[in-house]
Every structure is written in C-alpha cells, then in structure tokens.
Write a protein that holds these residues in place. Structure first.
Motif, PDB file in Angstrom:
ATOM      1  N   PRO A 170      40.066  37.290  -4.761  1.00 44.94           N
ATOM      2  CA  PRO A 170      38.698  36.858  -5.075  1.00 44.94           C
ATOM      3  C   PRO A 170      37.772  37.984  -5.511  1.00 44.94           C
ATOM      4  CG  PRO A 170      39.070  36.830  -2.704  1.00 44.94           C
ATOM      5  CD  PRO A 170      40.402  37.059  -3.343  1.00 44.94           C
ATOM      6  N   ASP A 171      38.138  39.232  -5.205  1.00 41.27           N
ATOM      7  CA  ASP A 171      37.304  40.354  -5.620  1.00 41.27           C
ATOM      8  C   ASP A 171      37.853  41.079  -6.850  1.00 41.27           C
ATOM      9  OD1 ASP A 171      35.349  40.004  -3.709  1.00 41.27           O
ATOM     10  OD2 ASP A 171      36.410  41.195  -2.210  1.00 41.27           O
ATOM     11  N   ALA A 172      38.877  40.501  -7.473  1.00 36.93           N
ATOM     12  CA  ALA A 172      39.336  41.058  -8.748  1.00 36.93           C
ATOM     13  C   ALA A 172      38.237  40.858  -9.788  1.00 36.93           C
ATOM     14  CB  ALA A 172      40.622  40.373  -9.190  1.00 36.93           C
ATOM     15  N   ALA A 173      38.100  41.817 -10.673  1.00 29.52           N
ATOM     16  CA  ALA A 173      36.934  41.858 -11.560  1.00 29.52           C
ATOM     17  C   ALA A 173      36.917  40.749 -12.599  1.00 29.52           C
ATOM     18  CB  ALA A 173      36.866  43.216 -12.252  1.00 29.52           C
ATOM     19  N   LEU A 174      35.714  40.384 -12.989  1.00 26.07           N
ATOM     20  CA  LEU A 174      35.470  39.382 -14.021  1.00 26.07           C
ATOM     21  C   LEU A 174      35.624  40.041 -15.391  1.00 26.07           C
ATOM     22  CD1 LEU A 174      34.328  36.346 -14.350  1.00 26.07           C
ATOM     23  CD2 LEU A 174      32.196  37.500 -14.933  1.00 26.07           C
ATOM     24  N   THR A 175      36.854  40.154 -15.866  1.00 27.07           N
ATOM     25  CA  THR A 175      37.111  40.750 -17.172  1.00 27.07           C
ATOM     26  C   THR A 175      36.919  39.694 -18.261  1.00 27.07           C
ATOM     27  OG1 THR A 175      39.470  40.187 -17.230  1.00 27.07           O
ATOM     28  CG2 THR A 175      38.851  42.224 -16.082  1.00 27.07           C
ATOM     29  N   TRP A 176      37.171  40.079 -19.501  1.00 30.39           N
ATOM     30  CA  TRP A 176      37.042  39.153 -20.631  1.00 30.39           C
ATOM     31  C   TRP A 176      37.931  37.924 -20.485  1.00 30.39           C
ATOM     32  CZ3 TRP A 176      41.447  38.102 -23.400  1.00 30.39           C
ATOM     33  CH2 TRP A 176      42.516  39.015 -23.285  1.00 30.39           C
ATOM     34  N   ARG A 177      39.014  38.044 -19.710  1.00 30.69           N
ATOM     35  CA  ARG A 177      39.947  36.929 -19.574  1.00 30.69           C
ATOM     36  C   ARG A 177      39.302  35.693 -18.941  1.00 30.69           C
ATOM     37  NH1 ARG A 177      45.135  38.212 -20.639  1.00 30.69           N
ATOM     38  NH2 ARG A 177      45.644  40.432 -20.772  1.00 30.69           N
ATOM     39  N   TYR A 178      38.240  35.878 -18.205  1.00 26.52           N
ATOM     40  CA  TYR A 178      37.630  34.774 -17.477  1.00 26.52           C
ATOM     41  C   TYR A 178      36.402  34.204 -18.185  1.00 26.52           C
ATOM     42  CZ  TYR A 178      40.640  36.973 -14.079  1.00 26.52           C
ATOM     43  OH  TYR A 178      41.737  37.510 -13.449  1.00 26.52           O
ATOM     44  N   GLU A 179      36.141  34.651 -19.390  1.00 28.98           N
ATOM     45  CA  GLU A 179      34.992  34.192 -20.150  1.00 28.98           C
ATOM     46  C   GLU A 179      35.454  33.314 -21.309  1.00 28.98           C
ATOM     47  OE1 GLU A 179      32.903  37.676 -21.364  1.00 28.98           O
ATOM     48  OE2 GLU A 179      32.461  38.316 -19.319  1.00 28.98           O
ATOM     49  N   ARG A 180      34.803  32.189 -21.488  1.00 27.87           N
ATOM     50  CA  ARG A 180      35.208  31.241 -22.521  1.00 27.87           C
ATOM     51  C   ARG A 180      35.112  31.853 -23.915  1.00 27.87           C
ATOM     52  NH1 ARG A 180      38.012  26.822 -21.627  1.00 27.87           N
ATOM     53  NH2 ARG A 180      36.618  26.277 -19.907  1.00 27.87           N
ATOM     54  N   GLU A 181      34.038  32.583 -24.185  1.00 32.49           N
ATOM     55  CA  GLU A 181      33.794  33.111 -25.524  1.00 32.49           C
ATOM     56  C   GLU A 181      34.816  34.161 -25.924  1.00 32.49           C
ATOM     57  OE1 GLU A 181      30.208  35.279 -28.102  1.00 32.49           O
ATOM     58  OE2 GLU A 181      29.831  34.523 -26.082  1.00 32.49           O
ATOM     59  N   ARG A 182      35.299  34.949 -24.961  1.00 33.00           N
ATOM     60  CA  ARG A 182      36.220  36.032 -25.295  1.00 33.00           C
ATOM     61  C   ARG A 182      37.650  35.778 -24.838  1.00 33.00           C
ATOM     62  NH1 ARG A 182      34.122  41.556 -23.407  1.00 33.00           N
ATOM     63  NH2 ARG A 182      33.543  40.472 -21.487  1.00 33.00           N
ATOM     64  N   GLY A 183      37.820  35.019 -23.755  1.00 35.46           N
ATOM     65  CA  GLY A 183      39.159  34.746 -23.240  1.00 35.46           C
ATOM     66  C   GLY A 183      39.711  33.400 -23.626  1.00 35.46           C
ATOM     67  N   GLY A 184      38.839  32.511 -24.141  1.00 37.20           N
ATOM     68  CA  GLY A 184      39.315  31.190 -24.528  1.00 37.20           C
ATOM     69  C   GLY A 184      39.578  30.310 -23.321  1.00 37.20           C
ATOM     70  N   SER A 185      40.730  29.672 -23.305  1.00 36.44           N
ATOM     71  CA  SER A 185      41.015  28.625 -22.322  1.00 36.44           C
ATOM     72  C   SER A 185      41.747  29.124 -21.083  1.00 36.44           C
ATOM     73  CB  SER A 185      41.825  27.512 -22.989  1.00 36.44           C
ATOM     74  OG  SER A 185      42.991  28.045 -23.592  1.00 36.44           O
ATOM     75  N   GLY A 186      41.519  30.348 -20.685  1.00 37.77           N
ATOM     76  CA  GLY A 186      42.043  30.846 -19.418  1.00 37.77           C
ATOM     77  C   GLY A 186      43.550  30.809 -19.321  1.00 37.77           C
ATOM     78  N   VAL A 187      44.046  30.196 -18.242  1.00 31.90           N
ATOM     79  CA  VAL A 187      45.485  30.183 -18.007  1.00 31.90           C
ATOM     80  C   VAL A 187      46.227  29.403 -19.089  1.00 31.90           C
ATOM     81  CG1 VAL A 187      45.633  28.090 -16.574  1.00 31.90           C
ATOM     82  CG2 VAL A 187      47.180  30.017 -16.135  1.00 31.90           C
ATOM     83  N   LEU A 188      45.525  28.542 -19.830  1.00 34.99           N
ATOM     84  CA  LEU A 188      46.187  27.843 -20.928  1.00 34.99           C
ATOM     85  C   LEU A 188      46.672  28.849 -21.966  1.00 34.99           C
ATOM     86  CD1 LEU A 188      44.492  25.520 -19.550  1.00 34.99           C
ATOM     87  CD2 LEU A 188      44.412  24.474 -21.807  1.00 34.99           C
ATOM     88  N   GLY A 189      45.784  29.745 -22.392  1.00 33.61           N
ATOM     89  CA  GLY A 189      46.178  30.752 -23.375  1.00 33.61           C
ATOM     90  C   GLY A 189      47.095  31.804 -22.809  1.00 33.61           C
ATOM     91  N   ASP A 190      46.828  32.212 -21.550  1.00 30.41           N
ATOM     92  CA  ASP A 190      47.616  33.279 -20.933  1.00 30.41           C
ATOM     93  C   ASP A 190      49.056  32.869 -20.668  1.00 30.41           C
ATOM     94  OD1 ASP A 190      45.935  35.432 -20.865  1.00 30.41           O
ATOM     95  OD2 ASP A 190      45.442  35.288 -18.740  1.00 30.41           O
ATOM     96  N   LEU A 191      49.237  31.719 -20.016  1.00 30.14           N
ATOM     97  CA  LEU A 191      50.561  31.325 -19.545  1.00 30.14           C
ATOM     98  C   LEU A 191      51.077  30.024 -20.149  1.00 30.14           C
ATOM     99  CD1 LEU A 191      50.327  32.226 -15.731  1.00 30.14           C
ATOM    100  CD2 LEU A 191      51.281  33.587 -17.599  1.00 30.14           C
ATOM    101  N   ALA A 192      50.220  28.991 -20.221  1.00 28.00           N
ATOM    102  CA  ALA A 192      50.699  27.710 -20.745  1.00 28.00           C
ATOM    103  C   ALA A 192      51.155  27.819 -22.188  1.00 28.00           C
ATOM    104  CB  ALA A 192      49.611  26.644 -20.600  1.00 28.00           C
ATOM    105  N   SER A 193      50.609  28.784 -22.943  1.00 26.19           N
ATOM    106  CA  SER A 193      51.075  28.987 -24.317  1.00 26.19           C
ATOM    107  C   SER A 193      52.558  29.327 -24.343  1.00 26.19           C
ATOM    108  CB  SER A 193      50.267  30.099 -25.001  1.00 26.19           C
ATOM    109  OG  SER A 193      50.362  31.315 -24.272  1.00 26.19           O
ATOM    110  N   HIS A 194      53.002  30.154 -23.387  1.00 29.12           N
ATOM    111  CA  HIS A 194      54.436  30.448 -23.269  1.00 29.12           C
ATOM    112  C   HIS A 194      55.209  29.189 -22.902  1.00 29.12           C
ATOM    113  CE1 HIS A 194      54.617  34.746 -23.865  1.00 29.12           C
ATOM    114  NE2 HIS A 194      53.711  34.975 -22.941  1.00 29.12           N
ATOM    115  N   GLY A 195      54.632  28.380 -22.004  1.00 32.43           N
ATOM    116  CA  GLY A 195      55.309  27.154 -21.598  1.00 32.43           C
ATOM    117  C   GLY A 195      55.494  26.190 -22.749  1.00 32.43           C
ATOM    118  N   VAL A 196      54.458  26.050 -23.579  1.00 32.59           N
ATOM    119  CA  VAL A 196      54.566  25.183 -24.754  1.00 32.59           C
ATOM    120  C   VAL A 196      55.659  25.692 -25.689  1.00 32.59           C
ATOM    121  CG1 VAL A 196      53.385  24.377 -26.837  1.00 32.59           C
ATOM    122  CG2 VAL A 196      52.193  24.361 -24.639  1.00 32.59           C
TER     123      VAL A 196
END
Length: 404
Positions: A170-196
């Motif tokens: 919970p104290d891991a930093a709020l990087t660009w990955r967690y912002e919609r404008e810069r990270g997009g759809s979160g775990v969808l782009g990070d991991l679910a893209s590989h799953g697809v």
C-alpha cells in the motif's frame, strides 16, 4: 556477409536494459543471423540514466531527448521501452523516419494508439515487432502445436491467469502506471494484454467478452525519485495532497509527501468466447499478495488438457489419449525441437529464463528486417489485443457482453 545495423533504445528502465542485453546476445544464440545489431544511441529523460547506459552497454550516443534519434542516419532500428503514454508519439515518428520498430506492449493506451503505430509502420514499409514475449516460451510453442494437431481433441475451454504482487504494497509509490492519462487501463495493459495474446496465439480470435474490474488500493503516496520497471519505489509519505511534482518521460521526480488517487484497474476478470466456439476465462491482478509472476494457462479439450506455469517455464503438463475419465497428466520437459530451445540449451530440462524469451524476440525482429517479412508478433497483434482491452473496459463500465 553479415551486415551491421545501428539500433537505438528509447526508455532505459528495466525493459530498456532487457532489450539492450538481447541485442548483445542475439548472435551468440543465432549465429546465422545476417544482421549484427550495433548499439548506436540511447535516450532517457531521467538525468544521467542514458549516460550510465552508454557507459555500461557501449552505446555511442546518449541523450535525454528521443527526438534526436528520429533524424539520426546511423540508426536503422529502434526499441521503444518508454511508458505507455509515449508509445504512439514515439512509434509513429520513428516509423515515418524509416526506422524499424521493436515496441513494448500494449503499444499505447488504446487500440487507436496501436492502430496509429501500425498504420505508420505499414505506410513506411518498415518492420514492427511487439513485446508479447510469453508466446516465445518453447513449452507454449509446443502447446500450440499440440492443439493444432488435435492432441487434446477439440478445445472446449481455457483459463489464463496473470497474478503478481508488484503493486501489492500500500505504500508503493504512485508512478505513471497508476494514472489513466499516462498508464492507460492499469493491469489490463500491463498483464491482461499478455493474456489476450496468449489466448489468440493458442486458440485463435476472440469473438466476444464480458468483464469486471476493480481498484483495491485506491490511494498511494507519490514517488520521491525516478522509477523503473515494476520494482517497488518508496513513496513520499502520506502528507497533504497537492505538493509540486516534476513529470518526466519515465515517471515522477522530486515529489514530496503527497498522496494521490489510483485511477486505473488493479484487477480484471473476463469471460471469453472464441470464434472456434471455445470458452475462456482470463484473470489478471497486480496486487495479489503471495503471488510472484504467477502466469500460465490451462487448456481443456474433448480428449485431453494442457497445463503451463511461467514459473516452471520449461515444463508442459499434457493429458492426451482416449481414457477420458481418470486420464493421467504427464510432464513434458521441453528440449531441442521445441520452439527455439536448441539455440540456448543442448538437452531437455536445462532451464531457460525470461531474458532468453527477449533474445528470441530480438532474433525474430532482426530476421524480419533481413527478410522483409514478419517473424513473431506484429503491430496487427497489438491492435487486436488493444481492441480486446478496450472491450473489457467498456464491458466493465456498462455491463454486458461486447462483440469484437
């Protein structure tokens, strides 16, 4: 005769390093490759990072501005390992400049971004490879072959899981990955893209889906320094919001004490319908305590099943035959003859690693350039993955099935 090809890397976090190491190793494993990659330029906006990369890996030029690479005549191919929100701008600019692209998934924030890069690549007549590396595992290749030859009968259903704990603290930093404008759809782009991509690679096109998403950790402290990859970065504590921040191409630098809102998804669960008639479940989570790179699949057919876990990358569970009930599962240890295994190890059950999958990807990219035709995942695959991710987001927001 082996030709030299000048290559550049844009974005030198963890993935930029992996690409650089793959270029350095590729002809060790594939000596017949007619191109020899030469590390010409590296770009990263974090002060000193590109210079450190040049010193460590031997790039001839280091810069903080990726635009300098666009017009560099020494560079024939570019690896794009920058954050998602920069993929479209960098990818289209490099392609239009006549440079071949090896670009990381998900290729932008939306399918429209991926399509823009794909169009630029096609318009320029260059080659484009996408970082869907898990399809390169020899066991995954073997699974695809077994499915194609009917070893498990007609595929009825598949379960694909991608669980990780890289965002669980919970104290891991709020990087660009967690912002919609810069990270997009979160775990969808990070991991679910590989799953697809795994789903399509193994079973073919997805026809429709329905999805549910959630954010479980809604706030995070902002980072106090540059970020890279998925490593945990300490936040600045939980002081009052609104402290100043300096945004760079790779994260946030110089923020003190602010707490921000997580804007994109920690979790997705999705039901899939394939054009073949098969059904599927795809589940991905970045905050799964106790799970480290727990990626894999289970494929079930009318006469058998296949099981793969990335953490035991060289093993494939295979059940095949005519017993149906109480039919046993055998473990196949991949070896020479399975995928590109023989380029790395001489006999079965010798372990390969994640970086080896990126060497295979580099080989496919360079071979594509040399032969003028695609070897490995292309921008078209990124577009199809992006369309599925967009459909998941729409389904989660509105409810109900979405056709692709």
């Amino acid at each position: 005769m082996v030709e030299s090809l000048g290559v550049a890397v844009v974005g030198f976090g963890w993935m930029g390093r992996v690409h650089s190491q793959a270029y350095a190793r590729v002809r060790h494993h594939f000596p017949d490759l007619p191109l020899r990659p030469r590390l010409v330029a590296v770009a990263d906006e974090v002060p000193g990072r590109a210079e450190q990369a040049a010193e460590q890996y031997g790039f001839a030029t280091a810069t903080r501005d990726w635009r300098e690479i666009v017009g560099d005549p020494r560079v024939g191919a570019v690896s794009i390992a920058a954050p998602n929100f920069l993929h479209r701008e960098i990818g289209t600019a490099m392609a239009k400049a006549g440079k071949h692209l090896w670009i990381e998934k998900p290729v932008g924030l939306t399918a429209a971004d991926a399509r823009a890069v794909a169009d630029a690549v096609a318009g320029a007549g260059v080659q484009g490879t996408v970082g869907f590396n898990y399809r390169n595992a020899p066991a995954v290749r073997h699974a695809r072959e077994l499915i194609a030859e009917g070893a498990v009968g007609r595929v009825t259903h598949v379960r694909i899981r991608l669980f990780s704990d890289y965002a669980a603290h919970p104290d891991a930093a709020l990087t660009w990955r967690y912002e919609r404008e810069r990270g997009g759809s979160g775990v969808l782009g990070d991991l679910a893209s590989h799953g697809v991509d795994l789903a399509r690679f193994l079973l073919g096109e997805i026809e429709a889906l329905v999805a549910d998403t959630a954010v479980f950790l809604t706030e995070r402290p902002r980072p106090t320094g540059a970020t890279t990859g998925h490593q945990r970065v300490a936040g600045g504590g939980r002081g009052p919001a609104g402290d100043a921040e300096t945004v760079t191409a790779v994260g946030v630098v110089g923020t003190v004490g602010a707490v921000g809102t997580v804007e994109n998804e920690d979790y997705v669960n999705c039901l899939l319908r394939f054009a073949s008639g098969a059904r599927g479940v795809l589940e991905a989570c970045r905050v799964s305590v106790g799970e480290q790179n727990a990626y894999g699949f289970e494929v079930h057919g009318t006469r058998g099943a296949l099981f793969w876990d990335f953490r035991r990358m060289g093993e494939l569970g295979v059940s095949s035959g005519t017993a149906y009930q109480d039919q046993p599962v055998s473990t196949v240890h991949v070896g020479p003859g399975h995928g590109e295994y023989a380029a790395f190890q001489p006999g079965a059950a010798n372990a390969m690693g994640y970086d080896d999958l990126k060497v295979i990807e580099a080989h496919g990219f360079l071979r594509s350039i040399a032969e003028g035709r695609a070897h490995g995942p292309t921008l078209a695959d990124a577009v199809r993955s992006g369309e599925a991710l967009d459909a998941m987001a729409r389904s989660a927001e509105r409810g109900g099935w979405v056709a692709l």
